[in-house]
Motif scaffolding. Structure first.
Motif, PDB file in Angstrom:
ATOM      1  N   LYS A  57     -58.028 -23.750  97.540  1.00 55.79           N
ATOM      2  CA  LYS A  57     -58.646 -24.974  97.031  1.00 55.79           C
ATOM      3  C   LYS A  57     -57.804 -25.495  95.880  1.00 55.79           C
ATOM      4  CE  LYS A  57     -63.215 -23.354  98.299  1.00 55.79           C
ATOM      5  NZ  LYS A  57     -64.506 -22.899  97.837  1.00 55.79           N
ATOM      6  N   GLY A  58     -56.986 -26.483  96.129  1.00 57.62           N
ATOM      7  CA  GLY A  58     -56.136 -27.029  95.080  1.00 57.62           C
ATOM      8  C   GLY A  58     -54.806 -26.310  95.022  1.00 57.62           C
ATOM      9  N   CYS A  59     -54.085 -26.540  93.955  1.00 55.40           N
ATOM     10  CA  CYS A  59     -52.757 -25.959  93.787  1.00 55.40           C
ATOM     11  C   CYS A  59     -52.859 -24.680  92.956  1.00 55.40           C
ATOM     12  CB  CYS A  59     -51.841 -26.973  93.101  1.00 55.40           C
ATOM     13  SG  CYS A  59     -51.584 -28.456  94.112  1.00 55.40           S
ATOM     14  N   ASN A  60     -52.386 -23.581  93.534  1.00 50.90           N
ATOM     15  CA  ASN A  60     -52.466 -22.274  92.874  1.00 50.90           C
ATOM     16  C   ASN A  60     -51.141 -21.546  92.994  1.00 50.90           C
ATOM     17  OD1 ASN A  60     -55.456 -21.991  92.213  1.00 50.90           O
ATOM     18  ND2 ASN A  60     -55.506 -22.586  94.364  1.00 50.90           N
ATOM     19  N   LEU A  61     -50.776 -20.857  91.921  1.00 53.18           N
ATOM     20  CA  LEU A  61     -49.530 -20.109  91.874  1.00 53.18           C
ATOM     21  C   LEU A  61     -49.564 -18.950  92.866  1.00 53.18           C
ATOM     22  CD1 LEU A  61     -46.826 -19.906  90.363  1.00 53.18           C
ATOM     23  CD2 LEU A  61     -47.958 -18.408  88.725  1.00 53.18           C
ATOM     24  N   ALA A  62     -48.444 -18.768  93.573  1.00 49.48           N
ATOM     25  CA  ALA A  62     -48.325 -17.673  94.528  1.00 49.48           C
ATOM     26  C   ALA A  62     -46.903 -17.138  94.498  1.00 49.48           C
ATOM     27  CB  ALA A  62     -48.686 -18.142  95.933  1.00 49.48           C
ATOM     28  N   ILE A  63     -46.746 -15.905  94.961  1.00 57.48           N
ATOM     29  CA  ILE A  63     -45.421 -15.310  95.086  1.00 57.48           C
ATOM     30  C   ILE A  63     -45.235 -14.835  96.519  1.00 57.48           C
ATOM     31  CG2 ILE A  63     -45.309 -14.599  92.671  1.00 57.48           C
ATOM     32  CD1 ILE A  63     -45.811 -11.734  93.607  1.00 57.48           C
ATOM     33  N   ARG A  64     -43.960 -14.674  96.890  1.00 58.43           N
ATOM     34  CA  ARG A  64     -43.634 -14.133  98.210  1.00 58.43           C
ATOM     35  C   ARG A  64     -42.758 -12.911  98.001  1.00 58.43           C
ATOM     36  NH1 ARG A  64     -42.107 -18.419 102.465  1.00 58.43           N
ATOM     37  NH2 ARG A  64     -40.436 -18.883 100.999  1.00 58.43           N
ATOM     38  N   ILE A  65     -43.233 -11.783  98.521  1.00 56.60           N
ATOM     39  CA  ILE A  65     -42.518 -10.512  98.440  1.00 56.60           C
ATOM     40  C   ILE A  65     -42.318 -10.009  99.862  1.00 56.60           C
ATOM     41  CG2 ILE A  65     -42.574  -8.126  97.611  1.00 56.60           C
ATOM     42  CD1 ILE A  65     -44.561  -9.037  95.455  1.00 56.60           C
ATOM     43  N   ASP A  66     -41.076  -9.806 100.241  1.00 51.83           N
ATOM     44  CA  ASP A  66     -40.759  -9.301 101.587  1.00 51.83           C
ATOM     45  C   ASP A  66     -41.454 -10.106 102.681  1.00 51.83           C
ATOM     46  OD1 ASP A  66     -39.158  -7.275 100.474  1.00 51.83           O
ATOM     47  OD2 ASP A  66     -40.877  -5.939 100.258  1.00 51.83           O
ATOM     48  N   GLY A  67     -41.492 -11.430 102.524  1.00 53.31           N
ATOM     49  CA  GLY A  67     -42.065 -12.301 103.538  1.00 53.31           C
ATOM     50  C   GLY A  67     -43.574 -12.441 103.503  1.00 53.31           C
ATOM     51  N   LYS A  68     -44.256 -11.730 102.612  1.00 52.66           N
ATOM     52  CA  LYS A  68     -45.715 -11.807 102.511  1.00 52.66           C
ATOM     53  C   LYS A  68     -46.089 -12.522 101.217  1.00 52.66           C
ATOM     54  CE  LYS A  68     -49.850  -8.970 103.058  1.00 52.66           C
ATOM     55  NZ  LYS A  68     -50.677  -9.948 103.646  1.00 52.66           N
ATOM     56  N   THR A  69     -47.067 -13.421 101.307  1.00 48.92           N
ATOM     57  CA  THR A  69     -47.460 -14.216 100.151  1.00 48.92           C
ATOM     58  C   THR A  69     -48.749 -13.701  99.523  1.00 48.92           C
ATOM     59  OG1 THR A  69     -48.565 -15.796 101.626  1.00 48.92           O
ATOM     60  CG2 THR A  69     -46.313 -16.312 100.940  1.00 48.92           C
ATOM     61  N   TYR A  70     -48.831 -13.864  98.198  1.00 50.00           N
ATOM     62  CA  TYR A  70     -49.989 -13.418  97.423  1.00 50.00           C
ATOM     63  C   TYR A  70     -50.276 -14.446  96.335  1.00 50.00           C
ATOM     64  CZ  TYR A  70     -48.462  -8.938  99.352  1.00 50.00           C
ATOM     65  OH  TYR A  70     -48.069  -7.939 100.196  1.00 50.00           O
ATOM     66  N   PHE A  71     -51.542 -14.802  96.157  1.00 47.50           N
ATOM     67  CA  PHE A  71     -51.915 -15.588  94.990  1.00 47.50           C
ATOM     68  C   PHE A  71     -51.757 -14.700  93.761  1.00 47.50           C
ATOM     69  CE2 PHE A  71     -54.365 -18.179  98.103  1.00 47.50           C
ATOM     70  CZ  PHE A  71     -53.742 -19.395  97.834  1.00 47.50           C
ATOM     71  N   VAL A  72     -51.497 -15.330  92.609  1.00 52.75           N
ATOM     72  CA  VAL A  72     -51.184 -14.604  91.377  1.00 52.75           C
ATOM     73  C   VAL A  72     -52.347 -14.686  90.400  1.00 52.75           C
ATOM     74  CG1 VAL A  72     -49.638 -14.513  89.373  1.00 52.75           C
ATOM     75  CG2 VAL A  72     -48.713 -15.054  91.638  1.00 52.75           C
ATOM     76  N   ASP A  73     -52.694 -13.565  89.807  1.00 55.98           N
ATOM     77  CA  ASP A  73     -53.635 -13.488  88.691  1.00 55.98           C
ATOM     78  C   ASP A  73     -52.838 -13.048  87.463  1.00 55.98           C
ATOM     79  OD1 ASP A  73     -55.885 -14.076  90.310  1.00 55.98           O
ATOM     80  OD2 ASP A  73     -56.065 -11.975  90.892  1.00 55.98           O
ATOM     81  N   GLY A  74     -53.197 -13.577  86.304  1.00 58.42           N
ATOM     82  CA  GLY A  74     -52.518 -13.190  85.070  1.00 58.42           C
ATOM     83  C   GLY A  74     -51.659 -14.306  84.501  1.00 58.42           C
ATOM     84  N   THR A  75     -51.368 -15.309  85.282  1.00 58.37           N
ATOM     85  CA  THR A  75     -50.692 -16.522  84.846  1.00 58.37           C
ATOM     86  C   THR A  75     -51.069 -17.617  85.827  1.00 58.37           C
ATOM     87  OG1 THR A  75     -48.572 -17.492  84.168  1.00 58.37           O
ATOM     88  CG2 THR A  75     -48.530 -16.051  86.090  1.00 58.37           C
ATOM     89  N   LYS A  76     -51.023 -18.858  85.365  1.00 64.46           N
ATOM     90  CA  LYS A  76     -51.456 -19.983  86.200  1.00 64.46           C
ATOM     91  C   LYS A  76     -50.300 -20.932  86.472  1.00 64.46           C
ATOM     92  CE  LYS A  76     -56.241 -19.969  84.525  1.00 64.46           C
ATOM     93  NZ  LYS A  76     -56.607 -18.862  85.288  1.00 64.46           N
TER      94      LYS A  76
END
Length: 106
Positions: free
Chosen positions: A44-63
């Motif tokens: 819902k909306g724009c949220n920070l995410a990372i991609r590690i080894d082709g898999k994506t994860y939303f990030v907690d701890g920074t926005k």
């Protein structure tokens, strides 16, 4: 006897957690962007995410907005960047301990 067992249990938990923290502090360079705009994640909306080894994860701890305007030309909604991070993956989310956005290559 109960006290001895309680102390042994607490020490076991402490040492297991200490070992896990050491492993989670290994810095790694990952791709970072808006999960919805750049990685095609559902949210819902724009949220920070990372991609590690082709898999994506939303990030907690920074926005997403902690790192500049997400909708600027070099922002996370417009481009994929690199960051050096430490943290752990818990419940399919990346729990950031450190997050350093790397300079954009020209």
């Amino acid at each position: 006897m109960k006290n001895l067992l309680s102390v042994a249990l607490l020490l076991t938990v402490f040492f297991c957690n200490a070992q896990e923290k050491k492993e989670s502090l290994k810095p790694q360079t990952v791709e970072v962007a808006c999960g919805e705009c750049q990685f095609g994640m559902k949210g819902k909306g724009c949220n920070l995410a990372i991609r590690i080894d082709g898999k994506t994860y939303f990030v907690d701890g920074t926005k997403i907005d902690d790192h500049g305007d997400a909708h600027a030309a070099d922002g996370f909604c417009e481009t994929i960047r690199k960051a050096e991070v430490t943290g752990t993956i818990v419940d399919n989310r990346f729990k950031a301990i450190t997050f350093t956005l790397l300079p954009k290559k020209k």
